[in-house]
Write a protein that holds these residues in place. Sequence first.
Motif, PDB file in Angstrom:
ATOM      1  N   VAL A  71       1.936  -9.995   2.052  1.00 38.90           N
ATOM      2  CA  VAL A  71       0.628 -10.291   2.646  1.00 38.90           C
ATOM      3  C   VAL A  71       0.335  -9.301   3.771  1.00 38.90           C
ATOM      4  CG1 VAL A  71      -0.666 -11.999   4.005  1.00 38.90           C
ATOM      5  CG2 VAL A  71       0.585 -12.720   1.957  1.00 38.90           C
ATOM      6  N   ALA A  72       1.344  -8.975   4.574  1.00 36.61           N
ATOM      7  CA  ALA A  72       1.144  -7.990   5.645  1.00 36.61           C
ATOM      8  C   ALA A  72       0.776  -6.624   5.068  1.00 36.61           C
ATOM      9  CB  ALA A  72       2.407  -7.886   6.501  1.00 36.61           C
ATOM     10  N   LEU A  73       1.424  -6.253   3.974  1.00 37.83           N
ATOM     11  CA  LEU A  73       1.102  -4.982   3.318  1.00 37.83           C
ATOM     12  C   LEU A  73      -0.326  -5.004   2.777  1.00 37.83           C
ATOM     13  CD1 LEU A  73       2.056  -2.211   2.305  1.00 37.83           C
ATOM     14  CD2 LEU A  73       2.972  -3.360   0.294  1.00 37.83           C
ATOM     15  N   LEU A  74      -0.716  -6.112   2.172  1.00 34.04           N
ATOM     16  CA  LEU A  74      -2.078  -6.247   1.660  1.00 34.04           C
ATOM     17  C   LEU A  74      -3.090  -6.148   2.799  1.00 34.04           C
ATOM     18  CD1 LEU A  74      -3.725  -6.981  -0.991  1.00 34.04           C
ATOM     19  CD2 LEU A  74      -3.849  -9.265   0.013  1.00 34.04           C
ATOM     20  N   GLU A  75      -2.760  -6.757   3.921  1.00 35.73           N
ATOM     21  CA  GLU A  75      -3.666  -6.704   5.073  1.00 35.73           C
ATOM     22  C   GLU A  75      -3.869  -5.265   5.547  1.00 35.73           C
ATOM     23  OE1 GLU A  75      -4.353  -9.078   9.251  1.00 35.73           O
ATOM     24  OE2 GLU A  75      -2.306  -8.834   8.527  1.00 35.73           O
ATOM     25  N   ARG A  76      -2.781  -4.494   5.601  1.00 42.02           N
ATOM     26  CA  ARG A  76      -2.904  -3.085   5.999  1.00 42.02           C
ATOM     27  C   ARG A  76      -3.763  -2.310   5.002  1.00 42.02           C
ATOM     28  NH1 ARG A  76       2.596  -3.717   7.228  1.00 42.02           N
ATOM     29  NH2 ARG A  76       3.216  -2.541   5.393  1.00 42.02           N
ATOM     30  N   MET A  77      -3.570  -2.598   3.706  1.00 40.95           N
ATOM     31  CA  MET A  77      -4.393  -1.925   2.694  1.00 40.95           C
ATOM     32  C   MET A  77      -5.861  -2.318   2.840  1.00 40.95           C
ATOM     33  SD  MET A  77      -2.325  -2.318  -0.835  1.00 40.95           S
ATOM     34  CE  MET A  77      -0.653  -1.789  -1.030  1.00 40.95           C
ATOM     35  N   SER A  78      -6.094  -3.591   3.116  1.00 39.95           N
ATOM     36  CA  SER A  78      -7.471  -4.085   3.175  1.00 39.95           C
ATOM     37  C   SER A  78      -8.265  -3.444   4.306  1.00 39.95           C
ATOM     38  CB  SER A  78      -7.483  -5.614   3.320  1.00 39.95           C
ATOM     39  OG  SER A  78      -7.093  -6.005   4.616  1.00 39.95           O
ATOM     40  N   ARG A 142       2.678 -22.524   3.774  1.00 36.50           N
ATOM     41  CA  ARG A 142       1.237 -22.809   3.877  1.00 36.50           C
ATOM     42  C   ARG A 142       0.575 -21.936   4.943  1.00 36.50           C
ATOM     43  NH1 ARG A 142       0.885 -24.499  -0.961  1.00 36.50           N
ATOM     44  NH2 ARG A 142       2.226 -26.267  -1.351  1.00 36.50           N
ATOM     45  N   MET A 143       1.294 -21.650   6.023  1.00 36.70           N
ATOM     46  CA  MET A 143       0.736 -20.772   7.070  1.00 36.70           C
ATOM     47  C   MET A 143       0.527 -19.359   6.528  1.00 36.70           C
ATOM     48  SD  MET A 143       2.780 -22.178  10.472  1.00 36.70           S
ATOM     49  CE  MET A 143       2.925 -20.548  11.112  1.00 36.70           C
ATOM     50  N   VAL A 144       1.507 -18.836   5.801  1.00 34.52           N
ATOM     51  CA  VAL A 144       1.384 -17.483   5.248  1.00 34.52           C
ATOM     52  C   VAL A 144       0.325 -17.467   4.151  1.00 34.52           C
ATOM     53  CG1 VAL A 144       2.603 -15.573   4.138  1.00 34.52           C
ATOM     54  CG2 VAL A 144       3.781 -16.966   5.833  1.00 34.52           C
ATOM     55  N   LYS A 149      -5.308 -15.985   2.391  1.00 30.88           N
ATOM     56  CA  LYS A 149      -6.689 -16.390   2.106  1.00 30.88           C
ATOM     57  C   LYS A 149      -7.657 -15.797   3.131  1.00 30.88           C
ATOM     58  CE  LYS A 149      -5.479 -20.652  -0.274  1.00 30.88           C
ATOM     59  NZ  LYS A 149      -5.495 -22.123  -0.224  1.00 30.88           N
ATOM     60  N   ASN A 150      -7.229 -15.730   4.389  1.00 29.11           N
ATOM     61  CA  ASN A 150      -8.073 -15.143   5.430  1.00 29.11           C
ATOM     62  C   ASN A 150      -8.281 -13.645   5.201  1.00 29.11           C
ATOM     63  OD1 ASN A 150      -8.343 -17.638   6.668  1.00 29.11           O
ATOM     64  ND2 ASN A 150      -6.770 -17.232   8.201  1.00 29.11           N
ATOM     65  N   ARG A 156     -13.934  -9.765   1.490  1.00 26.69           N
ATOM     66  CA  ARG A 156     -15.222 -10.122   0.867  1.00 26.69           C
ATOM     67  C   ARG A 156     -16.371  -9.973   1.865  1.00 26.69           C
ATOM     68  NH1 ARG A 156     -12.975 -15.132  -0.822  1.00 26.69           N
ATOM     69  NH2 ARG A 156     -11.413 -14.524  -2.309  1.00 26.69           N
ATOM     70  N   LYS A 157     -16.130 -10.373   3.111  1.00 22.77           N
ATOM     71  CA  LYS A 157     -17.175 -10.249   4.140  1.00 22.77           C
ATOM     72  C   LYS A 157     -17.507  -8.777   4.382  1.00 22.77           C
ATOM     73  CE  LYS A 157     -16.345 -14.455   6.792  1.00 22.77           C
ATOM     74  NZ  LYS A 157     -15.818 -14.983   8.056  1.00 22.77           N
TER      75      LYS A 157
END
Length: 163
Positions: A71-78, A142-144, A149-150, A156-157
């Motif tokens: 998820v952290a890697l995806l966040e950096r890509m995003s 659930r937190m991760v 999801k965030n 998307r925003k």
Amino acid sequence: MSFQDVGRGGRSTRPPQRRGPQQGYSTQGGAFSSAAAGNGRSPPPSSNPNNNTNSSYDHISDSILQYQKNVALLERMSLKLHTPEETPVLQTQYTLQIDVITQLGQRIETQLSAADKRLATMSRSEAAGCRTTHVKLNRDYRMVEQKYKNVMLDVRKRKGVAE
């Protein structure tokens, strides 16, 4: 205590170790991006059912750690999406990363469900020791998952603003 602390016996860090795709799962742990961690050796067999339960929680903990890192890697890509830095390769990597995270999430859900079923079959005294670990791992997952999801919502925003 968090999912990163399960099965460590008080150690604060674990040395990163890698295993090949056909090797057995290890409770020695580590992190992964697409390859799982471990030394390729499975733990010695035990007649103690609580040891098997702890081993399953070690696997769940490792899976959640993998999920968190992806998820952290995806966040950096995003952060590069919908900017001048966006490339077709980044788009492909982003899509593949989402697939990896989805698969990991499904695996964790299955592992947590199986652990929950095992708790239901244990005696009250056996289950008491495992229930706290189960609840904490579930909460950490659930937190991760919410973080994932965030990140997706943020992309998307930004896509809507960029168009």
